[in-house]
Design an enzyme around this catalytic site. Structure first.
Site, short mmCIF file in Angstrom:
data_model
loop_
_atom_site.label_atom_id
_atom_site.label_comp_id
_atom_site.label_asym_id
_atom_site.label_seq_id
_atom_site.Cartn_x
_atom_site.Cartn_y
_atom_site.Cartn_z
N HIS A 111 0.85 -1.20 0.00
CA HIS A 111 0.00 0.00 0.00
C HIS A 111 0.88 1.24 0.00
O HIS A 111 1.44 1.63 1.03
CB HIS A 111 -0.91 0.00 1.24
CG HIS A 111 -1.92 1.10 1.25
ND1 HIS A 111 -3.28 0.87 1.20
CD2 HIS A 111 -1.79 2.45 1.31
CE1 HIS A 111 -3.93 2.03 1.23
NE2 HIS A 111 -3.03 3.00 1.31
N HIS A 130 1.27 5.26 -2.28
CA HIS A 130 0.68 6.19 -3.25
C HIS A 130 1.82 6.79 -4.08
O HIS A 130 2.33 7.87 -3.77
CB HIS A 130 -0.10 7.29 -2.52
CG HIS A 130 -1.31 6.78 -1.80
ND1 HIS A 130 -2.59 6.93 -2.29
CD2 HIS A 130 -1.44 6.11 -0.62
CE1 HIS A 130 -3.45 6.38 -1.45
NE2 HIS A 130 -2.77 5.87 -0.43
N GLN A 188 -9.82 9.10 -4.73
CA GLN A 188 -9.46 9.89 -3.55
C GLN A 188 -10.60 10.76 -3.05
O GLN A 188 -10.79 10.93 -1.84
CB GLN A 188 -8.25 10.76 -3.87
CG GLN A 188 -7.80 11.69 -2.75
CD GLN A 188 -7.24 10.95 -1.55
OE1 GLN A 188 -6.10 10.55 -1.53
NE2 GLN A 188 -8.06 10.74 -0.52
N HIS A 222 -9.67 1.85 0.79
CA HIS A 222 -9.38 2.67 1.96
C HIS A 222 -10.66 2.65 2.80
O HIS A 222 -11.64 3.33 2.48
CB HIS A 222 -9.07 4.11 1.56
CG HIS A 222 -7.70 4.31 1.01
ND1 HIS A 222 -7.24 3.65 -0.10
CD2 HIS A 222 -6.69 5.15 1.42
CE1 HIS A 222 -5.99 4.05 -0.36
NE2 HIS A 222 -5.64 4.94 0.54
N GLU A 259 -10.90 4.86 7.35
CA GLU A 259 -9.67 5.54 7.79
C GLU A 259 -10.08 6.86 8.45
O GLU A 259 -9.91 7.94 7.91
CB GLU A 259 -8.72 5.80 6.62
CG GLU A 259 -7.36 6.31 7.08
CD GLU A 259 -6.44 6.69 5.93
OE1 GLU A 259 -5.26 6.99 6.22
OE2 GLU A 259 -6.88 6.69 4.77
N ASP A 316 2.80 3.34 3.00
CA ASP A 316 1.73 4.24 2.60
C ASP A 316 2.22 5.46 1.83
O ASP A 316 1.83 5.70 0.70
CB ASP A 316 0.90 4.67 3.82
CG ASP A 316 -0.47 5.23 3.43
OD1 ASP A 316 -0.76 5.33 2.23
OD2 ASP A 316 -1.25 5.57 4.33
N TRP A 365 0.38 13.87 3.14
CA TRP A 365 -0.11 13.19 4.33
C TRP A 365 1.01 12.82 5.30
O TRP A 365 0.79 12.66 6.49
CB TRP A 365 -0.87 11.92 3.93
CG TRP A 365 -2.11 12.24 3.16
CD1 TRP A 365 -3.35 12.54 3.65
CD2 TRP A 365 -2.23 12.31 1.72
NE1 TRP A 365 -4.22 12.80 2.62
CE2 TRP A 365 -3.57 12.66 1.43
CE3 TRP A 365 -1.33 12.10 0.67
CZ2 TRP A 365 -4.04 12.81 0.13
CZ3 TRP A 365 -1.79 12.25 -0.62
CH2 TRP A 365 -3.13 12.61 -0.89
#
Length: 416
Positions: A56, A58, A151, A209, A212, A308, A314
């Site tokens: 996982h 991005h 997203q 996702h 979360e 991640d 983030w």
């Protein structure tokens, strides 16, 4: 290729591992340490194991921290806002250059299998097209799965469903979702059933996702698991994050676990990221905001760790080192007992392979592709304790990376 003096997970002896034609040809126990020949790799008693799996990440957003502004609150939601402002700046070259730099970092740290979520709430699908175009260049070095990740929602974003379907046409392997970010609970529920139906229609995997958020009332996991159970897709479905489970009451969680076990879905936890993003709306006490990793694992369900983010809106840190993520996760999930640590590498190797549905061609077994890494340490506990480097990374019997252990040239001696 031959590797001598290697330790294998769960074994006390030293082994010789022979590779031919890109596969493992023989794995032989040694009675003693042997001398390496010129063409051999001498593991010197260090651990040879299957490559790390990054289940996982991005890649579309890597190396964008501070662009166009910093996430000052540290929340997931401001991160999404920052990314929404960065998204219009995406170009084919911008995405590819950042992805290649990050993949180099991951390869240097023993990763050979990656599942990347790519934001498809972009009418032009710039990032998806750019990353999909890199497949031929990356194929000799790693396995890549691309998740069509909405997203900003599926039903809550203009033409969200059409963009998801278009993402499949442009190379997406996995169908994603984000039910807790949809405008309403009804949208979230509908999106989960739609995602599973879409994946089943196109024979794709699912990675959502899911929940979360620190909201204990966010319970889309039960919807996803039910859809996975009813369609029989179970092992092809992954619930990522599920951080709301940290806030569920134990009575509900006990009921939920029955469903989760029946469904056979997989789980991904991103401990460093969750520790950073969650608990932002608490004063004190502050929750850790990590899903129930130990409880899921002890119940016999499949769960793995992931990084991640690497320097994005983030999470401003990240260095491609999954051993760092593993160390953080074991600490924060109260998994420092010997039983948990002695199989700790499962969380960044075998369990990730199961999540990616590649277990049939993954692992240190005769006949499987000769993909492996050599780590500093003689077993899981020693490797985790040392937090050392990946000394070798080999794919189909071809060396990808090699480094020497760090050398201390001067020290203080206080014992006889």
């Amino acid at each position: 290729m031959k590797v001598v003096n290697a330790r294998l997970r769960g074994q006390a002896a030293l082994y010789t591992v022979t590779c031919e034609d890109g596969t493992f040809a023989a794995i032989t126990e040694q009675s003693e340490t042997v001398s390496a020949q010129d063409a051999d790799i001498d593991a010197s008693g260090n651990l040879l194991c299957a490559p790390f799996v990054e289940p996982h990440i991005h890649l579309d957003a890597v190396l964008t921290a501070g662009q166009p502004r910093w996430n000052m609150s540290g929340t997931l939601f401001e991160g999404i806002d920052c990314w929404s402002e960065r998204k219009p700046m995406l170009t084919h070259d911008d995405v590819q250059q950042r992805v290649l730099k990050t993949v180099e970092l991951l390869l240097a740290n023993g990763v050979q299998h990656i599942r990347t979520h790519v934001d498809v709430t972009d009418p032009n699908l710039v990032a998806l097209k750019a990353i999909n175009a890199l497949r031929p260049k990356l194929e000799p070095y790693l396995d890549l799965q691309i998740v069509a990740f909405p997203q900003e929602g599926i039903l809550s974003f203009p033409n969200g469903k059409q963009l998801m379907e278009s993402a499949i046409e442009h190379g997406a392997d996995v169908i994603g979702g984000i039910p807790h970010f949809e405008f309403t609970r009804e949208y979230g529920v509908e999106s989960m059933r739609w995602v599973v139906d879409l994946a089943q229609k196109h024979d794709k995997l699912v990675d959502v996702h899911c929940d979360e958020i620190d909201d204990g009332a966010s319970r889309f996991l039960e919807v996803l698991a039910t859809a996975a159970l009813e369609t029989g897709m179970g092992s092809k479905v992954t619930a990522s994050h599920t951080t709301a489970m940290h806030s569920y009451n134990n009575a509900y969680c006990s009921k939920l676990f029955r469903l989760l076990k029946m469904s056979k879905i997989n789980f991904v936890s991103c401990p460093t990221e969750s520790l950073h993003l969650q608990g932002r709306f608490d004063s004190y006490p502050k929750i850790r905001g990590i899903t129930r990793v130990k409880e899921i694992r002890d119940a016999g369900m499949n769960i793995c760790f992931a990084e991640d983010s690497i320097q994005d809106p983030w999470y401003t840190l990240g260095n491609g080192k999954l051993l760092r993520v593993l160390d953080s996760g074991l600490h924060s999930c109260h998994m420092m007992g010997y039983d948990d640590m002695s199989t700790g590498l499962d969380l960044i190797t075998d369990n990730g392979a199961k999540t990616l549905n590649i277990a049939d061609r993954y692992g240190i077994d005769v006949g499987k592709p000769a993909n492996f890494i050599i780590l500093e340490g003689f077993d899981d506990v020693d490797v985790i304790r040392r937090q050392g480097d990946v000394l070798w990374s080999v794919r189909e019997a071809k060396v990808l990376t090699c480094r020497k252990p760090s050398l201390l040239t001067q020290s203080v001696c206080l014992t006889d």
